[in-house]
Write a protein that holds these residues in place. Structure first.
Motif, mmCIF file in Angstrom:
data_model
loop_
_atom_site.group_PDB
_atom_site.id
_atom_site.type_symbol
_atom_site.label_atom_id
_atom_site.label_comp_id
_atom_site.label_asym_id
_atom_site.label_seq_id
_atom_site.Cartn_x
_atom_site.Cartn_y
_atom_site.Cartn_z
ATOM 1 N N HIS A 278 1.664 5.131 -2.367
ATOM 2 C CA HIS A 278 1.239 6.072 -3.410
ATOM 3 C C HIS A 278 2.445 6.889 -3.837
ATOM 4 N N HIS B 227 0.835 -1.211 0.000
ATOM 5 C CA HIS B 227 0.000 0.000 0.000
ATOM 6 C C HIS B 227 0.866 1.256 0.000
ATOM 7 N N ASP C 198 0.531 2.785 3.611
ATOM 8 C CA ASP C 198 -0.230 3.869 2.974
ATOM 9 C C ASP C 198 0.680 5.085 2.779
ATOM 10 N N HIS D 268 -5.818 -0.346 5.211
ATOM 11 C CA HIS D 268 -5.619 0.555 6.363
ATOM 12 C C HIS D 268 -6.734 0.527 7.402
ATOM 13 N N LYS E 43 -9.182 -1.702 -6.301
ATOM 14 C CA LYS E 43 -9.438 -0.880 -5.113
ATOM 15 C C LYS E 43 -10.722 -0.098 -5.293
HETATM 16 ZN ZN LIG Z 1 -3.846 4.705 0.367
#
Ligand SMILES: [Zn+2]
Length: 458
Positions: A60, A58, A312, A238, A149
């Motif tokens: 970005h 996870h 995340d 998360h 997702k």
């Molecule tokens: Zn995320």
């Protein structure tokens, strides 16, 4: 080219033993006592753990957001290797009104040629319609992108409604993929954000107060119910709190398996940080929770209700965070963690005796590989597996700081925190990638990982 790791303690999710590991080319060739190999480069791992490279499912990188981008791109994602994470899974975001293919090409454009570590993609479906439906199979069969997702929040940008959710679930199930979810009640959150703004409550604390535990618990239960109805393999990203964990536990009670991840920050940090003047540093969604939730998350890991610890990772510079200095709802959501997940969990989990070192391997590498269709190629140290291996000194002390980290962001969420346990060497597909802080591979070494179909089981 071969590499021989001698005298270390080899740990997988199941095993713990003194052994040597012989690597030939990109793969593990042998594991055993007193191995010999003529001409091999020898690494002495005495006193160190020899562990599978971390998989962070996870992150970005270079993610477009409010006219700007998350501050780590595919190149600076090298920070992951410094901290022992060899593979990450990044998120492609479909633009509403456009195709999945269009989004894939735009993400590939930023990624191609820039990777140090290995990387795969999840596809975020933000607009499920008859055209998107046709693309699901194509993503799974042709691109090796097998997880989809969904957002139950961020209305008007990323959120899909329950009608779209159920439709997507049926299509993904039919073709052998998995639906993963950001489970929070977007309408409730929208209402609370607007209420707080209209009352002039604009500080970062109100980011937290606009996303109470119930918004996550409600959506998690609803997601589990829809997954139960459709039978799709399902995974919650998360997960932060007791109420959402209870949704997973309730699903298990009726014989349903819903997989779930938490992130390192939810185990170690709590919502009291939002009362600080620099609270924007920890503005993320869902927000940090309470001490009682941390206890539940550690228990969830121990009990096997939470299978993965991710990050995340979505960093923004302080100047970007300042976009919301007068209004919490304009603070870019996200925080930096890709580099330190492994060392934080080792120090605070293994060394403080909350989890075993086998459990550590399970939640940082083996389970992410199994859940997302990469096992046994990745996620373990086994004969024939990719030689993604880290050497970790369990006793070395070090201090986290923005001054010394490798992430492209000008603050640390853990500034000054002292850890015990440091990643000394990171090997990716048989190449020493980082050794004592020195980078030994070149940009472009990292590969895109096509993933297998997923069963939703471990
Ligand atoms: Zn995320």
């Amino acid at each position: 080219m071969s590499l021989l790791i001698k005298n270390g303690t080899v740990v997988t999710a199941a095993d713990f033993h003194r052994a040597d590991v012989l690597i030939e080319g990109e793969h593990v060739k042998a594991i055993g006592d007193d191995l010999k190999a003529d001409g091999a480069e020898v690494i002495d791992a005495k006193g160190q753990f020899v562990l599978p490279g971390g998989i962070d499912p996870h992150v970005h990188l270079d993610m477009p957001f409010m006219g700007t981008f998350s501050s780590d791109n595919y190149e600076t994602g090298l920070a992951a290797l410094h901290g022992g994470t060899t593979t990450v899974i990044d998120f492609i975001l479909q633009t509403q009104g456009k195709s999945l293919r269009n989004a894939l090409e735009s993400w590939q454009g930023r990624m191609n040629g820039n990777l140090y570590g290995d990387l795969s993609f999840h596809m975020a479906v933000t607009d499920f319609n008859d055209d998107t439906k046709k693309e699901v199979r194509e993503m799974i069969e042709q691109e090796g992108i097998t997880s989809f997702k969904t957002f139950m929040a961020y209305k008007g940008a990323l959120m899909i409604d329950d009608r779209q959710m159920v439709g997507l679930m049926q299509e993904v199930k039919e073709h052998g993929g998995m639906v993963i979810v950001h489970a929070t009640n977007g309408d409730m959150i929208d209402y609370l954000v607007q209420k707080h703004r209209s009352e002039g409550k604009l500080s970062p604390l109100y980011h937290y107060l606009s996303q109470p535990e119930i918004t996550e618990a409600e959506a998690s239960h609803r997601f589990c119910d829809m997954a139960s109805y459709t039978g799709v393999p399902a995974y919650i990203v998360h997960l932060t709190c007791e109420g959402a964990l209870n949704a997973v536990r309730d699903a298990a009670r009726r014989g349903q398996r819903v997989l779930a991840e938490t992130c390192i920050q939810y185990l170690l940090l709590d919502a009291s940080l939002y009362e600080r003047a620099d609270g924007a540093k920890w503005v993320m969604s869902p927000p940090l929770r309470e001490k009682k939730d941390q206890k539940q998350l550690w228990a969830g890991i121990e009990q096997g209700s939470l299978q993965v610890v991710a990050t995340d990772h979505c960093p923004f510079m302080m100047a970007q965070k300042a976009m919301g200095s007068a209004d919490f709802s304009k603070i870019p959501n996200g925080h930096p963690a890709i580099e330190h997940r492994m060392e934080l969990l080792f120090s605070e989990g293994v060394n403080k005796k909350k989890i075993s070192v086998n459990k550590f391997v399970e939640v940082t590498a083996t389970n992410p590989a199994k859940v997302f269709g990469m096992f046994p190629r990745k996620g373990t140290i086994g004969i024939g597996s990719d030689a993604d291996i880290i050497l970790l000194d369990p006793n070395e002390r070090h201090t986290l700081s923005a001054k010394t980290h490798h992430m492209n962001v000008d603050y640390s969420g853990y500034e000054g925190m002292q850890l015990t346990g440091k990643v000394k060497t990171t090997i990716l597909r048989g190449q020493v990638a980082v050794h004592n802080g020195e980078v030994r591979i070149k940009k472009g070494y990292g590969k895109f990982v096509r993933r297998n179909k997923v069963s939703g089981m471990l």
